[in-house]
Write a protein that holds these residues in place. Sequence first.
Motif, PDB file in Angstrom:
ATOM      1  N   VAL A 244       4.639   8.560  10.685  1.00 11.03           N
ATOM      2  CA  VAL A 244       3.246   8.886  10.988  1.00 11.03           C
ATOM      3  C   VAL A 244       2.371   7.663  10.798  1.00 11.03           C
ATOM      4  O   VAL A 244       1.516   7.345  11.637  1.00 11.03           O
ATOM      5  N   GLU A 245       2.582   6.943   9.711  1.00  9.65           N
ATOM      6  CA  GLU A 245       1.786   5.739   9.457  1.00  9.65           C
ATOM      7  C   GLU A 245       2.073   4.662  10.491  1.00  9.65           C
ATOM      8  O   GLU A 245       1.164   3.938  10.922  1.00  9.65           O
ATOM      9  N   ALA A 246       3.332   4.548  10.916  1.00  9.96           N
ATOM     10  CA  ALA A 246       3.692   3.563  11.936  1.00  9.96           C
ATOM     11  C   ALA A 246       3.025   3.881  13.274  1.00  9.96           C
ATOM     12  O   ALA A 246       2.511   2.992  13.958  1.00  9.96           O
ATOM     13  N   VAL A 247       3.025   5.156  13.658  1.00 10.36           N
ATOM     14  CA  VAL A 247       2.381   5.572  14.907  1.00 10.36           C
ATOM     15  C   VAL A 247       0.879   5.326  14.831  1.00 10.36           C
ATOM     16  O   VAL A 247       0.255   4.832  15.779  1.00 10.36           O
ATOM     17  N   ARG A 248       0.288   5.639  13.693  1.00 10.27           N
ATOM     18  CA  ARG A 248      -1.143   5.415  13.509  1.00 10.27           C
ATOM     19  C   ARG A 248      -1.483   3.931  13.675  1.00 10.27           C
ATOM     20  O   ARG A 248      -2.451   3.574  14.353  1.00 10.27           O
ATOM     21  N   ASN A 249      -0.683   3.072  13.081  1.00  8.64           N
ATOM     22  CA  ASN A 249      -0.923   1.636  13.174  1.00  8.64           C
ATOM     23  C   ASN A 249      -0.737   1.131  14.599  1.00  8.64           C
ATOM     24  O   ASN A 249      -1.507   0.293  15.087  1.00  8.64           O
ATOM     25  N   LEU A 250       0.280   1.656  15.299  1.00  7.64           N
ATOM     26  CA  LEU A 250       0.529   1.240  16.678  1.00  7.64           C
ATOM     27  C   LEU A 250      -0.624   1.629  17.592  1.00  7.64           C
ATOM     28  O   LEU A 250      -1.100   0.829  18.402  1.00  7.64           O
TER      29      LEU A 250
END
Length: 273
Positions: A244-250
Amino acid sequence: MVYALSASSTSISFRKELHSRRFRRKRFVSIRVCASASLPDNINGLKVEYTPWLVAGLGNPGNKYCGTRHNVGFEMIDRISEEEGVVMNIVQSKCLIGIGSIGEVPVLLAKPQTYMNFCGESVGALAAYYQVPLRHILLVYDEMSLPNGVLRLQPKAGHGYHNGVKSVMAHLDGRREFPRLCIGWFSAPFRSISPLLSPVCFCLTRVFAGIGNPPGTMEMKAFLLQKFSSLERQQIDVALEQGVEAVRNLVLNGFDQSIERFNLGQKYKFHKV
């Protein structure tokens, strides 16, 4: 991240708390420029607009497949939906979708209901309907070549013999230039040997030792539809939080150096070297 500047009367109408059945799209002026996210909302009658993202998780519908290895793409979409407050309550193009935002960026979360081998029908139709560019179609799916609970985020790749990805590529005119978030699930006992081997030896070991393959004589199809062990489940749950954090950052920052650090950290998350 690429943004468009257009007259305020020609913007995509969107609010996070309003879950409409579609993005309201109006005609854009022809000028498109790069702009900083720090620009004020209005500059001489112009309004900053964000290119929407389509985040599609691959899996099979129905309780029978819930919690299985082949459905972790669905699980990631459910986790993003929960964390970002996006309600999945719309059926369109044989797909369960939710419209919302991550930060100020509009997102469309999707769970195709066509079964894995035909999920491209939904993803292709949604991308065309909402006019989402390839660079903003994020595909989330399981990957047997990665250790259980390890994630990999990349701007493009092949299908890796994944039938769901094959279907999506086929419905995107054979293109492969779209981002992917892969969630690994191969058998845990072999992870301890991987950092001790050179890349060549590790590849050979995978071939002969069966890393990423079903145990014993079990068929791959049956293995894909198995549920995780208790230890594997814990690792997957942690991976979903990190995803979730990776998608948010992307979505907010694009493929920057933080994504490279994320991938490196994931690579050695079970092997501190």
